[in-house]
Design a protein around this motif. Sequence first.
Motif, PDB file in Angstrom:
ATOM      1  N   UNK A   1      41.480  48.320  36.371  1.00  0.00           N
ATOM      2  CA  UNK A   1      40.810  49.288  37.254  1.00  0.00           C
ATOM      3  C   UNK A   1      41.815  50.016  38.150  1.00  0.00           C
ATOM      4  N   UNK A   2      42.787  49.272  38.702  1.00  0.00           N
ATOM      5  CA  UNK A   2      43.712  49.904  39.655  1.00  0.00           C
ATOM      6  C   UNK A   2      44.744  50.770  38.939  1.00  0.00           C
TER       7      UNK A   2
ATOM      8  N   UNK B   1      46.918  50.046  30.404  1.00  0.00           N
ATOM      9  CA  UNK B   1      45.531  49.627  30.141  1.00  0.00           C
ATOM     10  C   UNK B   1      45.310  48.966  28.781  1.00  0.00           C
ATOM     11  N   UNK B   2      45.783  49.544  27.679  1.00  0.00           N
ATOM     12  CA  UNK B   2      45.553  48.857  26.391  1.00  0.00           C
ATOM     13  C   UNK B   2      46.157  47.448  26.373  1.00  0.00           C
ATOM     14  N   UNK B   3      47.319  47.304  27.005  1.00  0.00           N
ATOM     15  CA  UNK B   3      47.959  45.986  27.057  1.00  0.00           C
ATOM     16  C   UNK B   3      47.103  45.003  27.853  1.00  0.00           C
TER      17      UNK B   3
ATOM     18  N   UNK C   1      51.739  51.602  39.647  1.00  0.00           N
ATOM     19  CA  UNK C   1      52.875  52.287  40.286  1.00  0.00           C
ATOM     20  C   UNK C   1      52.531  52.932  41.625  1.00  0.00           C
ATOM     21  N   UNK C   2      51.528  52.414  42.341  1.00  0.00           N
ATOM     22  CA  UNK C   2      51.240  52.922  43.687  1.00  0.00           C
ATOM     23  C   UNK C   2      50.619  51.797  44.494  1.00  0.00           C
ATOM     24  N   UNK C   3      50.825  51.863  45.830  1.00  0.00           N
ATOM     25  CA  UNK C   3      50.248  50.839  46.693  1.00  0.00           C
ATOM     26  C   UNK C   3      48.761  51.095  46.847  1.00  0.00           C
ATOM     27  N   UNK C   4      47.970  50.002  46.815  1.00  0.00           N
ATOM     28  CA  UNK C   4      46.512  50.185  46.965  1.00  0.00           C
ATOM     29  C   UNK C   4      46.123  50.070  48.436  1.00  0.00           C
TER      30      UNK C   4
ATOM     31  N   UNK D   1      39.010  38.188  36.330  1.00  0.00           N
ATOM     32  CA  UNK D   1      39.195  38.964  37.563  1.00  0.00           C
ATOM     33  C   UNK D   1      40.563  39.635  37.610  1.00  0.00           C
ATOM     34  N   UNK D   2      41.619  38.909  37.249  1.00  0.00           N
ATOM     35  CA  UNK D   2      42.952  39.531  37.325  1.00  0.00           C
ATOM     36  C   UNK D   2      43.092  40.628  36.268  1.00  0.00           C
TER      37      UNK D   2
END
Lengths: 128, 206
Positions: free
Chosen positions: A121-122, A52-54, A125-128, A114-115
């Motif tokens: 937000x997501x 997130x910080x990145x 390391x897991x499929x959404x 957006x990206x």
Amino acid sequence: MRSAARYLDPDFLQWFGLFGAALTWVVQLVVGFGITVARCGAANEVLGVDVKPWEITLMGVGIALALLAEAAALSVLWETRNVDYGGPAPEGRRHFFALAASIGNLLFLVIIVLSGTGAIVHEPCMQS
Amino acid sequence: MSALPHSGEARTPAAVARVEQARLARPNGWWGMAIFVATEATLFGTIIGTYFYLRFNNLHWPPPGVPEPKVTLPLVLTGLLVLSSIPVQLAVNAASRGLLTRARVALLLALVVQAGYLGMQIHLFVHDVHEFPPSGSAYSSIYFTMLGAHHLHVFVGVLLSAWILLRTATGLTGYRMNGLRATAFYWHFVNVLALCVLGTQLSPLA
């Protein structure tokens, strides 16, 4: 904008205006992907990467650069306002570039926001 | 005052200087080299991306049994290589003013540094291959792929510099001036690559 055009190299303004936002998005995408791979790989046990910080930093810098590219494109558009975009080179071509860049930069600005928002937000390391 | 010749028709240093001073756009040869450099940059982007992908998926990097990368000698050699961009650019500037002898001396100096760098790097490369062969681990595979690809690019740069030096032995023409510009562009790119490769090579120490 007129003062920026006066102090900066016209060639630089033209090319940064045309490619600045697009290249910024490429860097955000590639570096963001690399950060996620680092976070989700086995090496994160020793690297301790936090996505997130990145991603927030990448998005913030990306927005700033895309806005600067838009300002550069608009300054060239203003400087060449008396020329038709189909007019003779080099001024006609500069005007055409600036017109295309001023629209394209807004699209890239939206893509960067957006990206970046999606990556923040997501959960990684897991499929959404 | 005679009409300005087309760059391909400039046959003397003085004519080349006149063409270069009146030039409004870069020659087609320069743009051809720019496109070539873009493809090479993509190749190295992929190689460096692969390096970090492998690094992030391995807990120990370099793996046990492989020595930590050396620092001092690669840093010094890369520093010398990057400095060789100065004589190359001086050669371009001198040639564009019609100063052929000065351009050739600068180019010769750059060629000596480039060849010295390549010789030392090949020596180190062979030493490393004996110490940890490319088939030994993912680290050694990508390490030798990356360094080998860069050394190959330096080798091509040495050939280009030698070729342009030989060509200018019989005089400067507009065609050769364009070749010198394209060679200089390639050489600056190789030096930027050298910094990227060195940074990647030394990243396990960070």
